[in-house]
Design a protein around this motif. Structure first.
Motif, PDB file in Angstrom:
ATOM      1  N   ALA A  72       1.167  -4.397   0.023  1.00 38.22           N
ATOM      2  CA  ALA A  72       0.826  -5.573   0.819  1.00 38.22           C
ATOM      3  C   ALA A  72      -0.651  -5.835   0.621  1.00 38.22           C
ATOM      4  O   ALA A  72      -1.497  -5.270   1.294  1.00 38.22           O
ATOM      5  CB  ALA A  72       1.133  -5.328   2.290  1.00 38.22           C
ATOM      6  N   LEU A  73      -0.956  -6.687  -0.377  1.00 30.72           N
ATOM      7  CA  LEU A  73      -2.345  -6.881  -0.761  1.00 30.72           C
ATOM      8  C   LEU A  73      -2.908  -8.160  -0.179  1.00 30.72           C
ATOM      9  O   LEU A  73      -2.190  -9.109   0.084  1.00 30.72           O
ATOM     10  CB  LEU A  73      -2.459  -6.939  -2.293  1.00 30.72           C
ATOM     11  N   ALA A  74      -4.228  -8.176  -0.045  1.00 29.69           N
ATOM     12  CA  ALA A  74      -4.899  -9.378   0.437  1.00 29.69           C
ATOM     13  C   ALA A  74      -4.775 -10.477  -0.606  1.00 29.69           C
ATOM     14  O   ALA A  74      -4.816 -10.231  -1.803  1.00 29.69           O
ATOM     15  CB  ALA A  74      -6.375  -9.078   0.689  1.00 29.69           C
ATOM     16  N   VAL A  75      -4.620 -11.696  -0.146  1.00 29.48           N
ATOM     17  CA  VAL A  75      -4.516 -12.826  -1.044  1.00 29.48           C
ATOM     18  C   VAL A  75      -5.906 -13.381  -1.297  1.00 29.48           C
ATOM     19  O   VAL A  75      -6.584 -13.807  -0.380  1.00 29.48           O
ATOM     20  CB  VAL A  75      -3.613 -13.923  -0.449  1.00 29.48           C
ATOM     21  N   ALA A  76      -6.311 -13.368  -2.564  1.00 28.63           N
ATOM     22  CA  ALA A  76      -7.668 -13.815  -2.856  1.00 28.63           C
ATOM     23  C   ALA A  76      -7.712 -14.778  -4.021  1.00 28.63           C
ATOM     24  O   ALA A  76      -8.785 -15.087  -4.517  1.00 28.63           O
ATOM     25  CB  ALA A  76      -8.544 -12.601  -3.167  1.00 28.63           C
TER      26      ALA A  76
ATOM     27  N   LEU B 108       0.462   5.731  -0.070  1.00 32.17           N
ATOM     28  CA  LEU B 108      -0.342   4.578   0.327  1.00 32.17           C
ATOM     29  C   LEU B 108      -0.206   3.454  -0.702  1.00 32.17           C
ATOM     30  O   LEU B 108      -0.256   3.699  -1.913  1.00 32.17           O
ATOM     31  CB  LEU B 108      -1.809   4.961   0.445  1.00 32.17           C
ATOM     32  N   THR B 109      -0.063   2.216  -0.222  1.00 35.19           N
ATOM     33  CA  THR B 109       0.037   1.074  -1.119  1.00 35.19           C
ATOM     34  C   THR B 109      -1.064   0.049  -0.891  1.00 35.19           C
ATOM     35  O   THR B 109      -1.276  -0.831  -1.723  1.00 35.19           O
ATOM     36  CB  THR B 109       1.399   0.369  -0.941  1.00 35.19           C
ATOM     37  N   ASP B 110      -1.763   0.130   0.231  1.00 27.16           N
ATOM     38  CA  ASP B 110      -2.826  -0.824   0.521  1.00 27.16           C
ATOM     39  C   ASP B 110      -4.070  -0.476  -0.288  1.00 27.16           C
ATOM     40  O   ASP B 110      -4.568   0.658  -0.247  1.00 27.16           O
ATOM     41  CB  ASP B 110      -3.152  -0.809   2.017  1.00 27.16           C
ATOM     42  N   ASP B 111      -4.603  -1.449  -1.031  1.00 26.13           N
ATOM     43  CA  ASP B 111      -5.729  -1.189  -1.919  1.00 26.13           C
ATOM     44  C   ASP B 111      -6.944  -0.627  -1.197  1.00 26.13           C
ATOM     45  O   ASP B 111      -7.587   0.315  -1.675  1.00 26.13           O
ATOM     46  CB  ASP B 111      -6.119  -2.489  -2.631  1.00 26.13           C
ATOM     47  N   SER B 112      -7.264  -1.211  -0.062  1.00 31.05           N
ATOM     48  CA  SER B 112      -8.448  -0.759   0.686  1.00 31.05           C
ATOM     49  C   SER B 112      -8.269   0.672   1.170  1.00 31.05           C
ATOM     50  O   SER B 112      -9.200   1.490   1.105  1.00 31.05           O
ATOM     51  CB  SER B 112      -8.713  -1.685   1.873  1.00 31.05           C
ATOM     52  N   ALA B 113      -7.077   0.988   1.667  1.00 36.79           N
ATOM     53  CA  ALA B 113      -6.805   2.332   2.169  1.00 36.79           C
ATOM     54  C   ALA B 113      -6.858   3.361   1.044  1.00 36.79           C
ATOM     55  O   ALA B 113      -7.371   4.472   1.212  1.00 36.79           O
ATOM     56  CB  ALA B 113      -5.457   2.375   2.872  1.00 36.79           C
TER      57      ALA B 113
END
Length: 551
Positions: A12-16, A254-259
């Motif tokens: 679940a990544l941030a949309v940029a 973990l799948t979140d890039d920031s984490a």
């Protein structure tokens, strides 16, 4: 088979990227960046430095999230393979330098075009201490061949029988000559499991409460749903040449890039393959560990999924490919990790056809920058009713894939094509790849592709031959050449046939575009070293090379 999925498909990544246009990506804008210089081929490494110390426990993150199973017969994606490659072994092995060598089978012969004979290694035991027998090998191969849930059954299409012909010998009889089959035994088409364990546990094999029973350097220890899978060193492992210095590995999900980036920088995660693109600059600058890059059989590319619309026209396909700034995408979207590909098949899998494919690839090589004027000129001869048809591209909702999609849409817009970019949730994207009903009339699909083995026929079989899982449009243009190549024993003659196929695919720009060749990244925290930097973690026991640094 369930071939490779998009990178971090479940994240679940941030949309940029929804407003990004890659107009600043042209190779003509400015000089070579430090990132690009660091990613040149001579900067890549196959192995990270060797260590010597022992480590009791490490945490390793698998970027695509928790697997559904650890049954190797149903393992054909980043997450399960990154774990299983250390637990379950194959008859042949593919090494980090993209070679295929004997493994659980010490040798093989091809006494006639329709026969392969395998001599089995002695002294190999399963984790319960029982010896690996010829019966286990025969059962494993037959299970792959007959069980409909196996992802690798299609590789047994030309197999007539698998039989025990001596106490340590297996003979495979073919329906017709197949000179790809033997190499495929370096994938899970050649995996060996304990017959007794599978017969006892049935469909529960691979689940948290049961696990698997194999011969690899690490044994299944514990699976805590939603948290981690623990693998422990098997001290009875037969291959004493591997360091095997880490006692326990906790694989986290973990799948979140920031984490993930935060965990790597803080030392909570000791290592990972495929660290987040968004965190690469932080990781490169950190003293908490080191980021390495190695060669890889990875391609970010577009699959032609529908040949009934505008993409059914070869000049439209060629013009779009020409108009895309692949060099800029590799630099901007993939952090300098990507370089424009000459062919649909990437150099790491040229294998037996290396000399011929390299020569042909050099003859069609471009710098990857957008050729907008040439693309417009090519489109000038396309009928107006074809050019007016809308072209649709579907990408998963991830930062880098959305940026890729926006860059491709920009290219299409600049040459006057009618183009629609559809962004869908990453967790459901695989349905577009594998389900015709979900895909519908979609024209183009994103993928990050890797093959089973370093062999161009494997790549082509998956992507360009009728029935190939990544041949969604049903392209048939190289079927006859492929069948001839599979049945050709002489490697030189087979190599020439591969080049013929690649030339036809390139001339037609179908059914997959040459896109971006990627390198492979691995992050190692300060206390560990030794892992392969090359992309070999999907079938090779990479963790057995890990050892401590003394820090």
């Amino acid at each position: 088979m369930n071939p490779p999925h998009p990178r971090r498909q479940t994240a679940a990544l941030a949309v940029a990227a929804t407003t990004l246009v890659l107009t600043g990506c042209s190779g003509g804008a400015g000089g070579t960046t430090g990132t690009e210089a660091n990613k040149s081929s001579d900067a890549l490494t196959t192995f990270t430095p060797k260590g010597s110390g022992s480590v009791d426990k490490i945490t390793w993150n698998v970027f695509q999230g928790e697997p559904q199973t650890v049954d190797p017969f149903q393992s054909a994606d980043y997450t399960p393979n990154m774990i299983n490659s250390n637990m379950c072994e194959t008859l042949l092995a593919q090494t980090p330098d993209f070679k295929i060598k004997p493994n659980l089978a010490t040798s093989y012969t091809n006494p006639d075009p329709k026969t392969w004979v395998y001599k089995l290694r002695s002294g190999v035991t399963f984790w319960d201490g029982s010896p690996m027998t010829v019966d286990d090998v025969v059962w494993s191969m037959r299970h792959n061949m007959t069980d409909k849930s196996s992802f690798y059954g299609y590789l047994y299409t030309n197999v007539a029988s698998v039989t025990k012909t001596d106490t340590a010998e297996v003979t495979v009889k073919l329906k017709k000559p197949d000179y790809l089959f033997n190499d495929e035994l370096a994938s899970y088409a050649g995996v060996v499991v304990q017959k007794k364990f599978y017969e006892q546990h049935g469909k529960k094999v691979g689940t948290p409460g049961v696990g698997v029973m194999c011969t690899g350097p690490y044994k299944f220890a514990k699976w805590t749903r939603g948290q981690s899978i623990t693998a422990s060193r098997y001290d009875g492992y037969w291959n004493k040449s591997l360091p095997l210095k880490v006692k326990n590995i906790d694989f986290t999900f973990l799948t979140d890039d920031s984490a993930i980036t935060s965990g790597l920088l803080s030392g909570q995660i000791d290592g990972t393959y495929g660290p987040p693109m968004a965190g690469l600059s932080q990781l490169r600058a950190s003293s908490a560990g080191k980021l390495y890059s190695g060669p890889a059989p990875l391609a970010v590319t577009l699959v032609v999924a529908n040949n009934k619309g505008a993409m059914g026209n070869a000049d439209v396909r060629k013009a779009l490919q020409m108009a895309i700034d692949w060099k800029g995408i590799g630099k901007q979207v993939y952090g300098g990790e990507g370089s424009p590909a000459s062919l649909q098949t990437v150099p790491a899998v040229y294998g037996f056809a290396k000399d011929d494919l390299t020569s042909y690839a050099d003859s069609v090589k471009t710098d990857g920058t957008a050729k907008t004027d040439a693309a417009k000129k090519l489109l000038a001869g396309v009928p107006a009713d074809v050019k007016s048809k809308q072209i649709s591209l579907v990408v998963p909702q991830q930062a880098e894939t959305q940026q890729l999609g926006v860059g491709i849409k920009d290219a299409a817009d600049r040459i006057g094509l009618k183009f629609k970019l559809n962004v869908v949730p990453a967790t459901g994207y695989s349905n577009y790849l594998y389900d015709p009903a979900t895909r519908g009339s979609t024209d183009l699909l994103y993928t990050q592709f890797w093959p089973n083995i370093p062999n161009p026929l494997d790549w082509l079989g998956l992507t360009a031959v009728t029935g190939g899982t990544f041949n969604q449009s049903g392209y048939k243009g190289v079927d006859a050449l492929y069948a001839k190549a599979i049945g050709t024993k002489d490697e030189n003659a087979r190599s020439k046939l591969v080049v013929q196929m690649e030339k036809k695919l390139h001339d037609e720009m179908n059914p997959m575009f040459p896109g971006i060749e990627l390198t492979n990244d691995v992050w190692l925290g300060s206390k560990i070293t030794g892992a392969p930097a090359a992309f070999d973690y999907v079938y090779y026991p990479w963790a057995a090379h890990l050892s401590g640094t003394g820090k």
